[in-house]
Each structure stands twice: as structure tokens, then as C-alpha cells.
Design a protein around this motif. Sequence first.
Motif, PDB file in Angstrom:
ATOM      1  N   PRO A  59       0.988  -1.028   0.458  1.00 26.72           N
ATOM      2  CA  PRO A  59      -0.330   0.279   0.328  1.00 26.72           C
ATOM      3  C   PRO A  59       0.399   1.597   0.092  1.00 26.72           C
ATOM      4  CG  PRO A  59      -0.641  -0.934   1.845  1.00 26.72           C
ATOM      5  CD  PRO A  59       0.344  -1.601   1.248  1.00 26.72           C
ATOM      6  N   PHE A  60       1.822   1.377   0.459  1.00 26.72           N
ATOM      7  CA  PHE A  60       2.721   2.765   0.522  1.00 26.72           C
ATOM      8  C   PHE A  60       3.160   2.845  -0.771  1.00 26.72           C
ATOM      9  CE2 PHE A  60       2.966   1.194   5.288  1.00 26.72           C
ATOM     10  CZ  PHE A  60       2.375   2.734   5.573  1.00 26.72           C
ATOM     11  N   PHE A  61       3.751   1.972  -1.404  1.00 26.04           N
ATOM     12  CA  PHE A  61       4.443   2.316  -3.052  1.00 26.04           C
ATOM     13  C   PHE A  61       3.535   2.560  -3.403  1.00 26.04           C
ATOM     14  CE2 PHE A  61       8.657  -0.673  -1.987  1.00 26.04           C
ATOM     15  CZ  PHE A  61       9.125   0.425  -1.473  1.00 26.04           C
ATOM     16  N   ILE A  62       2.282   1.854  -3.685  1.00 24.15           N
ATOM     17  CA  ILE A  62       1.801   2.235  -3.958  1.00 24.15           C
ATOM     18  C   ILE A  62       1.060   3.872  -3.905  1.00 24.15           C
ATOM     19  CG2 ILE A  62      -1.480   1.949  -4.634  1.00 24.15           C
ATOM     20  CD1 ILE A  62      -1.486  -0.492  -3.927  1.00 24.15           C
ATOM     21  N   LEU A  63       0.730   3.639  -2.963  1.00 25.43           N
ATOM     22  CA  LEU A  63       0.397   5.768  -2.387  1.00 25.43           C
ATOM     23  C   LEU A  63       1.209   6.741  -2.992  1.00 25.43           C
ATOM     24  CD1 LEU A  63      -1.500   7.922  -1.080  1.00 25.43           C
ATOM     25  CD2 LEU A  63      -0.090   7.217   1.255  1.00 25.43           C
ATOM     26  N   ALA A  64       2.528   6.315  -2.380  1.00 29.03           N
ATOM     27  CA  ALA A  64       3.683   6.887  -3.089  1.00 29.03           C
ATOM     28  C   ALA A  64       3.546   7.340  -3.974  1.00 29.03           C
ATOM     29  CB  ALA A  64       5.598   6.118  -2.655  1.00 29.03           C
ATOM     30  N   GLY A  65       3.836   6.517  -5.386  1.00 30.59           N
ATOM     31  CA  GLY A  65       3.338   6.807  -6.826  1.00 30.59           C
ATOM     32  C   GLY A  65       2.592   6.943  -6.714  1.00 30.59           C
ATOM     33  N   ASN A  66       0.969   7.195  -6.241  1.00 30.87           N
ATOM     34  CA  ASN A  66      -0.796   8.160  -7.149  1.00 30.87           C
ATOM     35  C   ASN A  66       0.119   8.965  -6.302  1.00 30.87           C
ATOM     36  OD1 ASN A  66      -1.141   5.915  -8.202  1.00 30.87           O
ATOM     37  ND2 ASN A  66      -2.199   5.255  -6.071  1.00 30.87           N
ATOM     38  N   LEU A  67       0.746  10.071  -4.888  1.00 34.62           N
ATOM     39  CA  LEU A  67       1.171  10.747  -4.798  1.00 34.62           C
ATOM     40  C   LEU A  67       2.540  11.876  -5.967  1.00 34.62           C
ATOM     41  CD1 LEU A  67       2.235  10.448  -1.514  1.00 34.62           C
ATOM     42  CD2 LEU A  67       0.128  12.115  -2.200  1.00 34.62           C
ATOM     43  N   MET A  68       2.248  10.944  -6.386  1.00 31.92           N
ATOM     44  CA  MET A  68       4.378  11.315  -7.529  1.00 31.92           C
ATOM     45  C   MET A  68       3.438  11.537  -8.964  1.00 31.92           C
ATOM     46  SD  MET A  68       7.237   8.643  -6.677  1.00 31.92           S
ATOM     47  CE  MET A  68       7.807   7.940  -4.848  1.00 31.92           C
ATOM     48  N   ASN A  69       2.585  11.154  -9.643  1.00 31.98           N
ATOM     49  CA  ASN A  69       1.404  11.812 -10.594  1.00 31.98           C
ATOM     50  C   ASN A  69       0.715  12.702 -10.124  1.00 31.98           C
ATOM     51  OD1 ASN A  69       2.294   9.417 -11.764  1.00 31.98           O
ATOM     52  ND2 ASN A  69       1.054   7.878 -11.422  1.00 31.98           N
ATOM     53  N   SER A  70       0.496  12.872  -8.676  1.00 30.91           N
ATOM     54  CA  SER A  70      -0.593  14.278  -8.532  1.00 30.91           C
ATOM     55  C   SER A  70       0.337  14.904  -7.962  1.00 30.91           C
ATOM     56  CB  SER A  70      -1.605  13.523  -7.436  1.00 30.91           C
ATOM     57  OG  SER A  70      -1.152  13.236  -6.129  1.00 30.91           O
ATOM     58  N   THR A  71       1.270  15.521  -8.003  1.00 32.51           N
ATOM     59  CA  THR A  71       2.008  16.469  -7.240  1.00 32.51           C
ATOM     60  C   THR A  71       3.446  16.860  -8.681  1.00 32.51           C
ATOM     61  OG1 THR A  71       3.800  14.848  -6.154  1.00 32.51           O
ATOM     62  CG2 THR A  71       2.023  15.995  -4.947  1.00 32.51           C
ATOM     63  N   GLY A  72       2.686  15.966 -10.041  1.00 34.81           N
ATOM     64  CA  GLY A  72       3.781  17.101 -10.745  1.00 34.81           C
ATOM     65  C   GLY A  72       5.619  16.886 -10.812  1.00 34.81           C
ATOM     66  N   ILE A  73       5.951  15.320 -10.454  1.00 37.51           N
ATOM     67  CA  ILE A  73       7.045  14.979 -10.416  1.00 37.51           C
ATOM     68  C   ILE A  73       6.926  14.178 -11.413  1.00 37.51           C
ATOM     69  CG2 ILE A  73       8.479  13.036  -8.742  1.00 37.51           C
ATOM     70  CD1 ILE A  73       7.385  13.887  -6.264  1.00 37.51           C
ATOM     71  N   THR A  74       6.098  13.367 -12.346  1.00 33.59           N
ATOM     72  CA  THR A  74       6.447  13.171 -13.445  1.00 33.59           C
ATOM     73  C   THR A  74       6.949  13.894 -14.137  1.00 33.59           C
ATOM     74  OG1 THR A  74       3.599  12.427 -13.245  1.00 33.59           O
ATOM     75  CG2 THR A  74       5.028  10.518 -12.173  1.00 33.59           C
ATOM     76  N   GLU A  75       6.034  14.800 -14.304  1.00 35.69           N
ATOM     77  CA  GLU A  75       5.890  15.923 -15.118  1.00 35.69           C
ATOM     78  C   GLU A  75       7.236  16.802 -14.932  1.00 35.69           C
ATOM     79  OE1 GLU A  75       6.846  20.150 -16.648  1.00 35.69           O
ATOM     80  OE2 GLU A  75       6.603  19.362 -14.847  1.00 35.69           O
ATOM     81  N   ARG A  76       8.006  16.807 -14.093  1.00 33.20           N
ATOM     82  CA  ARG A  76       9.672  17.146 -13.637  1.00 33.20           C
ATOM     83  C   ARG A  76      10.570  15.872 -14.518  1.00 33.20           C
ATOM     84  NH1 ARG A  76       9.653  21.389  -9.651  1.00 33.20           N
ATOM     85  NH2 ARG A  76       7.634  21.980  -9.176  1.00 33.20           N
ATOM     86  N   ILE A  77      10.306  15.101 -13.861  1.00 31.21           N
ATOM     87  CA  ILE A  77      10.827  13.288 -14.422  1.00 31.21           C
ATOM     88  C   ILE A  77      10.761  13.578 -16.537  1.00 31.21           C
ATOM     89  CG2 ILE A  77      10.959  10.940 -14.706  1.00 31.21           C
ATOM     90  CD1 ILE A  77      10.268  10.506 -11.593  1.00 31.21           C
TER      91      ILE A  77
END
Length: 425
Positions: A59-77
Motif C-alpha cells: 500500500p505504501f509504494f502504491i500511495l507513493a506512486g499516486n502522490l508522485m503522479n498528482s504532485t507534478g513529479i512525473t512531469e519534472r522527470i
Amino acid sequence: MIILLFAALAVFIFLGLPIGLSLAGSSLIYILVSGHIPGLVVIHRMVGGVDSFPLLAVPFFILAGNLMNSTGITERIFGFATAVVGWMRGGLGHVNVGASVLFAGMSGAAVADAGGLGAIEIKAMRDAGYDTDFSIGITASSSTIGPLIPPSLPMVIYGVLASASIGQLFAAGMVPGLLMAAALMVMVAWYARKRGYTPANKFALRLLAHSFSRAFLSLITPLLIVGGILLGIFTPTEAAIAAVAWALFLGTVVYRNLSWKSFVAVSRESMETTVVILFVVASASIFSWILTENRVPEQFAHMISMTTDNKIAVLLLINLILFVVGCFMETVAAITILVPVLLPLAVGVGVDPVQFGVIMVLNLMIGLLTPPVGMVLYVLAKVSNVTFEQSARATMPFLVPLLIVLMLVTFVPQFSMWLPTALYR
């Protein structure tokens, strides 16, 4: 009775029931018809299947991935990957692969990669004039790198079932993951030359420095996770919690784009995904327990050994079984059911359990790209607004480099065993 078990499973899947309900339902039918096992055993075994500390990482890795998608981290990457490899011929194809490698060190899930980065990548490639089939194909195939490069949700589940070191499994997946990236970049170069794709941009140190400064704190995430595990600062489960804490810190303190409403939505999505995955694990645990109690793994291994004891033939047969199962079954369910059946067979011909974990996960990741159950195909069909059939056709050519890497990992153990041997043995 075992025939009844598999027949019931096949009927439930054919009727369109979710795989978790199909596994639990066929197991319950077996228990009720056999009459010598109390019905409560189903509940006890299902609870026991998820009563594991390492599974808290899920659950924590799933939450971490979803948080990264929703906070613009993926766009910066994606922006940083564009600056690093966007100047090459077929630049956005290489960016696609490079971004997946970076994101792999954060989420560990192919579907999260396809759903998060996929939408950004496909839009950018379409706007740049890339063909839709190429954009979907490279996005789908590069998303499978995620569960190979640590952290990895399938590796966690395999490690629990196979009683293998999750740290060693994480280390074992690193080189094969990078090998997949290299093979896909060769494929991109071939497509770029054939179709005349131009670079996304010219190489510029100023652009590289700017994108790196924007993405720097995001890029720390894989170092935090993998470095913390390798240095013994925390376990893989604690690493998942650290990833969530870091993503929350970036979203609320640094980037300040994670609102309370977004956090609630992300948490709800993560809980739903977690429940689905753990219910599949629980259902598959009772199914695999029935197989083990009836000595099906031993009988299967004996049948294969009576047919051939050639290591190459056995490994080819195992890969064929995994490939076929991956076309029809979700990854977590396939791992939970097949580990008790295939692991003894692989160990019997001299395959290390850690290497076999990489073989199994890589093979089942390819299954995410094959109909009729390929989840990545469904996700990309949705985000790219094409049909499932179009998504499947676009991805087929990209299976070739992935299958080549699978054969290399299967028959050259050094690719997967060099790093865990150097770090842990």
C-alpha cells in the motif's frame, strides 16, 4: 478434485468475474465438494496469506506512486529526461524510456508508470508528430521496466512467497531493468531511422541544468529508496513509508500543489488498488494451499523431470508456461499461484531462487502487454483515446526486444546475480 478446482476457475474467469473472486470461489467449491476440510479454512488461509510484514510495502509504494503522479513529479522527470536524451534521433522515444527508468525507482509498478507518465508521454509525442502506434508501443513497453528496477511490488510479493531476500531481489532486478531500457532504445533508434523521426531538441547545457534543478528533489526519491535499503538504513517496507513521506514533503512543503482534496482523492485511489491487490493475494493463497496439500507442485515437477532433465528445455518450458499464464492472469495472482509450482522445478535444475524471481517478474511484465488481460494495454487505450485492439497491435513489435532480454536473463545468470552476489553474498 483438482480438475474440478481448475474447471471452476476457468468457468468463473470465462463469466467475467474478477480474478480474486474466481480464485476464492473455485477454492470454496473444492472445499465444499471434498467435504473433508472445514469451510472456515478458506477464511483462515486467506487471512494468513496477507498476514505478512513485507506486504505492508504494497500500500505504501502504491500511495507513493499516486502522490508522485498528482504532485507534478512525473512531469519534472519527463522534462529532465528530455534534456538528457531528447537530442538523439527519435528523441521523445528515448525520453520515454529514460523517464520510465527514473520513475521505476519511485513507484515499482508498470500500471502506475503507464497511467501517470503515459498520459504525458503520449501527448508530447503526438504534438511532436510521432505516429500514434509508435507512441503507444514504446510507452507500453517501457512501462514494464518499472517492476524490475527497485523498488518493485511484484518482487516484494515473490520474496514473501519464495522466502527469498527482498533486498537481493531488488538488487537482482537492476541490471536486467537497464538491459531492457537499452534494448528498447535500440528499437527506438531503428524506428527513428526508418520513419525519419527528428530529435526533440538540441543538446544544451543550460536546458540540462535548468531541468535538473527543477527535478533535483524528485530525482532524490530513488536514491532515498534504493540507497537506504542497500546501506541498511531501513528495510524495503520501511523504504516504502519513507517514499510516501518524501512525496508528501515535496507536494505540501516544496511544490505546494497537493491540496487536501487531491490528497483525499489519491488516498481513496490507493486504498482501492491496495484492496484489490491484497484480495487477489489472499484468494490466491488458499488456491495455492490446495495445490500444495494435494502435492500438485511435486507431481508437476516429477512429470517434467520424467520428460526431460535438460536445464535449457526445462527453463524454456517454464518461460512458456509463464508467458501463457501472463496473457490470461493478473501478475499478483500468477505469482501467488505459480511460485509453489514452478520454483521447486527451477531450483531442481540449478536456478537460484533470486534469479528465478527476476525471470518470473520479467516474463509476467511482458504478459501485461498481451491480450486478452494486458492491463497496460487497457490503461494506454484509455489515456490515448484508442481502442484496446489498436493498443495491442501497436505494442506487438516491441515485444521482440523484451523477449530477447528475457532469454538473456534466463540463460545468463550473471545479468541478474552479479549485483546481489557483490552486495549480499
